[in-house]
Design a protein around this motif. Structure first.
Motif, PDB file in Angstrom:
ATOM      1  N   THR A 181      -6.010   4.405  -8.825  1.00 42.67           N
ATOM      2  CA  THR A 181      -5.389   3.418  -7.942  1.00 42.67           C
ATOM      3  C   THR A 181      -4.626   2.382  -8.757  1.00 42.67           C
ATOM      4  O   THR A 181      -3.486   2.016  -8.418  1.00 42.67           O
ATOM      5  CB  THR A 181      -6.454   2.729  -7.076  1.00 42.67           C
ATOM      6  N   GLU A 237      -0.584   1.725  -8.648  1.00 41.79           N
ATOM      7  CA  GLU A 237      -0.020   0.404  -8.363  1.00 41.79           C
ATOM      8  C   GLU A 237       0.936  -0.034  -9.466  1.00 41.79           C
ATOM      9  O   GLU A 237       1.992  -0.612  -9.196  1.00 41.79           O
ATOM     10  CB  GLU A 237      -1.157  -0.610  -8.197  1.00 41.79           C
ATOM     11  N   GLN A 266       1.555   2.332  -3.594  1.00 42.27           N
ATOM     12  CA  GLN A 266       0.426   3.033  -4.200  1.00 42.27           C
ATOM     13  C   GLN A 266       0.313   4.450  -3.662  1.00 42.27           C
ATOM     14  O   GLN A 266       0.121   5.401  -4.423  1.00 42.27           O
ATOM     15  CB  GLN A 266      -0.872   2.274  -3.915  1.00 42.27           C
ATOM     16  N   SER A 311       0.822  -1.210   0.000  1.00 43.28           N
ATOM     17  CA  SER A 311       0.000   0.000   0.000  1.00 43.28           C
ATOM     18  C   SER A 311       0.857   1.261   0.000  1.00 43.28           C
ATOM     19  O   SER A 311       0.444   2.302  -0.528  1.00 43.28           O
ATOM     20  CB  SER A 311      -0.923   0.006   1.222  1.00 43.28           C
TER      21      SER A 311
END
Length: 348
Positions: free
Chosen positions: A72, A76, A27, A24
């Motif tokens: 998102t 990523e 990202q 995470s």
């Protein structure tokens, strides 16, 4: 800290930087660099209501939510590309005197289109033993720079082939400048300060997706300094390189477990080649043939030079040097005024 110790530390620091592009946090890092922060559920509802009010009946429910999902996915994908670039990077350490020259010569380096063979290696991460000055709002010293080529499998928003540059600054310096004390100890010691896409064939490139420079940084400044490092490092009359200390077996195993492509490869130290630089700063072959009456200092400068090996022109740095015969007075030197006491009148 000694040069060898700094070189050894660079390999361990690279492993820490992988944290920025994993899970995470990867990202979040890329969303930050894209200047696109994720919306909370409440913000998403408000954004959907605003979009509906502005669409004049052409609104499709969930438009903003779908855009957030696309952002998102893009973040990523970019984080994965950066992670692979960090793992595959050849490591360099620019010694202090080399950093001084980069700071002196970099800002005056003329713009030139990026070639695929300009970087010292396709993937690279250079640490600066003496951090380079940045420009912008906070102007935090640049501790390192990472570069890597953009793969074919990348977000559709990045149309051209080229490289990505990620500058790194001290996390503590970021905390001091922004007041975010909580990031010290939470993040690695180096903080990703920006992201610059530089397409091949272009001069100074552009920020990722056209976003404004992160924290007031100047993306062209990063490209110019890195291009100067590449060019200066290639000139035998200026730079010399040597391998840093060998990587210990235990460390190499940890690096391999982190996915690092060349876990046993030591850091390459780039320093000024003082002997050859001194030779190149001596008198030119025509100095003895011309009846010059003075000698003078010529500041270092860049010269557009043709290279037959690549059939193209690239910038070459000419170091500062003395010009003219050594036995002649220095032109433009300091003037010394002799002050004498008034002569006493002996007849009085």
């Amino acid at each position: 800290m000694s040069l060898q110790a700094d070189a050894a530390r660079a390999a361990s620091t690279r492993k820490q930087l992988l944290t920025w592009f994993t899970g995470s946090m990867g990202q979040q890092t890329m969303r930050m660099l894209m200047n696109e922060r994720p919306l909370s559920p409440q913000q998403l509802r408000v954004a959907e209501q605003v979009r509906k009010a502005q669409s004049q009946g052409a609104y499709t429910p969930g438009e903003v939510a779908r855009e957030q999902q696309e952002l998102t996915a893009t973040a990523e994908q970019l984080a994965e590309i950066a992670r692979v670039g960090t793992q595959a990077a050849d490591l360099y350490l620019a010694e202090t005197s080399m950093c001084d020259l980069i700071e002196q010569a970099g800002p005056t380096m003329p713009d030139q289109p990026l070639r695929e063979d300009d970087p010292l290696s396709p993937y690279g991460l250079v640490f600066f033993q003496q951090p380079l000055a940045d420009i912008g709002v906070h102007a935090l010293p640049i501790e390192a720079m990472l570069w890597y080529p953009l793969p074919p499998q990348r977000p559709s928003s990045i149309e051209e082939d080229g490289i990505c540059i990620l500058p790194w600054v001290s996390t503590k310096a970021v905390a001091d400048a922004t007041g975010q004390r909580e990031i010290v100890g939470t993040f690695p010691k180096l903080y990703c300060a920006g992201s610059v896409i530089w397409p091949y064939g272009n001069k100074w490139g552009q920020m990722l997706k056209g976003a404004p420079p992160h924290e007031g940084a100047n993306p062209e400044h990063y490209q110019q300094l890195l291009a100067a490092f590449w060019a200066l490092s290639r000139q035998d009359n200026i730079a010399a390189s040597e391998l840093g200390p060998a990587v210990k077996k235990g460390e190499a195993k940890r690096f391999a477990n982190a996915g690092i492509t060349k876990p046993e490869q030591p850091v390459r130290i780039v320093r000024l080649n003082r002997r050859q630089a001194s030779d190149s700063q001596g008198k030119g072959p025509t100095d003895s043939e011309v009846n010059w009456k003075h000698q003078w200092w010529v500041n270092g400068y860049w010269r557009n030079t043709y290279y037959r090996s690549i059939d193209d022109h690239r910038q070459q740095f000419i170091p500062g040097h003395w010009k003219g015969p050594e036995d002649k007075p220095v032109l433009g030197g300091e003037r010394v005024t002799a002050i004498k006491a008034p002569r006493r009148d002996t007849d009085a």
